[in-house]
Enzyme design. Sequence first.
Site, PDB file in Angstrom:
ATOM      1  N   SER A 190     -18.812  18.964  -8.511  1.00 19.14           N
ATOM      2  CA  SER A 190     -18.476  17.898  -9.458  1.00 19.14           C
ATOM      3  C   SER A 190     -17.290  17.081  -8.970  1.00 19.14           C
ATOM      4  CB  SER A 190     -18.118  18.478 -10.835  1.00 19.14           C
ATOM      5  OG  SER A 190     -19.212  19.123 -11.432  1.00 19.14           O
ATOM      6  N   CYS A 191     -17.294  15.835  -9.357  1.00 17.03           N
ATOM      7  CA  CYS A 191     -16.092  15.007  -9.334  1.00 17.03           C
ATOM      8  C   CYS A 191     -16.159  14.182 -10.618  1.00 17.03           C
ATOM      9  CB  CYS A 191     -15.999  14.151  -8.070  1.00 17.03           C
ATOM     10  SG  CYS A 191     -17.356  12.999  -7.832  1.00 17.03           S
ATOM     11  N   LYS A 192     -15.556  13.040 -10.648  1.00 14.27           N
ATOM     12  CA  LYS A 192     -15.549  12.256 -11.881  1.00 14.27           C
ATOM     13  C   LYS A 192     -16.966  11.904 -12.326  1.00 14.27           C
ATOM     14  CE  LYS A 192     -13.490   8.036 -13.826  1.00 14.27           C
ATOM     15  NZ  LYS A 192     -12.579   6.914 -13.533  1.00 14.27           N
TER      16      LYS A 192
END
Length: 774
Positions: free
Chosen positions: A691-693
């Site tokens: 995940s990231c933003k």
Amino acid sequence: MYPKGLSSPLIFHPLLLPSLLSSPSVFSPSSRDRKPNALVQVAVIDPYKQHLVSQACTEIVEANKDPLFLTGVAFPSEYPASPETLVKLTVYDAKDKNQESVSKQLLFCSACVSFLGSATFSVGDLLRAKDEQLTLSLRSSDGVCAAGTVVVSRLKMGEMEEVDVDHITTDIPSQKVKSQPSCCKAQKSLEFIPINLHTQRMRVTCPKKTDAFYDIVTVGAPAAHFQGFKCGGLQRLLSRYEAEKKSTAYQCIYYSPEHTAKAQEVLSTMSLLQPLITSLADQLLQAAHEHSSPGLRDALKNLSDKTEQFVHTLKDELVKSALLALHAAQPGFVSKNQKQTPGSQTMTGGEGGLLQPKHQDSIPHHKEYDEEEWDRVWANVAKCLNCVIAMVDKLQEEDSSKQESVPEQQLADVITSHNPGDWREQLCPLVTRLKECVMEVAEKAKRAMTFVLLQEAACSIPQGFLLQQRRDVVFSQALAALACGFVMRLYAGMQDKGFLRQLHLVGLVAQFESLLSTYSEEIGMLEDMEVGISDLQRVAFKITEAKTDELGDLQPLVCGRRDHFTVEVPLPQLVFQTLPEEIKEGKPLRVFPVLFNVGINEQQTIAERFGDISLQERINQKNFETLEAYYKSLSEKVPLECLPCFQTQTDIKELLETLGQNVVTKKRKNVEILWIAGTICRRLNGIRFTSCKSAKDRTSMSVTLEQCALLRDEHQLSKDFFVRALDCMRREGCRIENVQKNIKCRKYAFNMLQLMAFPKCYRPPEGTYGKVDS
């Protein structure tokens, strides 16, 4: 070797992998002084209309007279290949090394490239070729002179379903999971839906070995993006909220979240045990009525076990203290040390001499209430049980002594003449008293635990409801990702007996990799994500048999309450019958979520130099301990031979030690934490999430890096090809398709200044990034 993306919008047919074999004339005369930057343009020609239908390009292989191209060219679904389809390969020397620039300019002019040679073949020729390879002679522009050789390889990729931007499709079960594109994350109507949720599979084929595949789930950070992060995320908001509740205890009695959870557990246990004890007591009386010694012993054993469990539950100190608090909160409470009425208020002089009520600023003292009363009440249950046990023992001893004293010839007459009501008459008063004591204790405990929950509710209005809604939003996103990953992992391991044994004996680890920074609003996202991932501990899975094999009957079903959720996963009948009995009987299957975070962007640089990264350090340390505890439990219950085999021989215990050392090491952007945690997860049969933003840009860099590392470590990808393979995966394939699906543009949302702060292995190739609206 080529990665297979489960989220691509195309149906892939045979994939062409060209490579060039140099000759003295192919690179002359312009390339005598230098090695060319070769690329191949692939054009598909309609054999009937004789015009160009579609075209694509391989990557540029710089400064190489014998280049091997890693980028394949797939036939799109709108133009399915037939044996008569003609394919034209044109080889160029690129003067401009920018892939994006060259690809565009090839459509309009040849100023940026030099022609080296071309060849044409039919799809039928490739299909009939030995070893699925076709060797062709390159011709000069006039078609007369031979200019070298090109080898074309065929790789069948298999079909993939076409999907929309807001759905994902896997080829494991044919199921679709709702997801929202990254550009919609600030819409309130979609706040419970995960952002850019995709599954991705890399399949590695090798003629001499069994095919291998590696799955990963990518999803935007589970967070309340619509509500924003001005005041922080859940972790900070919940801590502040608990502190405020303590400071306003004059309005209600403060109970911690642990106390509230315990109160719910006690209520649940009592609601289960009280009717069960009553039923078992009646069974004991029935056995006594029938004068059945075996039945009497069995009923007494079950009754003793459940009654002892009931008493043990009520010995909790919370029940006792809540009863005292409940008594003190009653209007008629009078303290022995006070002659006036303290209750919840005292009288003080106000304006005009009138007496005004004043709230008490602490929990009321319990001076008058007899603190030993509750101990006597629940102790009576144990005493009543002991009386019942003593009476049963007495009755059975008397019966045995009578039978021993009677001659054998008269034994039958004694048995038939015995009054079967004697035992029941002697046991009935004791059993009745036991049931009355259990009922009395249960009523008192229910009032006490309900009082605790009401205090929590009183303290929670109205801010608590807003926090609970935020927590529900984050949990919903995290749960959707977990369910998707679990189903994918389950189908992948259906033939693995060791995996299925691990699944029902211990459970699976679900490892979330996060690339969020600990700066600005991403701190709030990480605080949300931490709580959301931790809340997944309340989730269990149960495998059920589907009514039919129709898609609607194979959809997972979520049921339960906030304190515990169960995800039911229906399987087709034939698949369900192959499972171990423990799983088929509906045993709850646990997951152990862990989260590791390392920020890699320019904001993390600011945080490390001028800000605070304690949140990241605490998260990594806490989840390392969870992962270590999981491995310890796994090694005690499951033989390590059940775990998958990898080429790398590093022991899991050694990997954990290395991870622990990296977690406590003060090192900027220590991405080794993510690499080692991901490796451990795969070695433990776990579920991998990244995940990231928005799971689009930084996530793509991480996923492609992980895939190339797997090819290097497990499938002998040469070091010389590592960077090229990495660039190819980032330039072509499902990660750039994912970007296209989210923002309608094939560009990662980076700029040059940002990338200077990234670790080198997380930087995309030139021409694949730029300023875009993400």
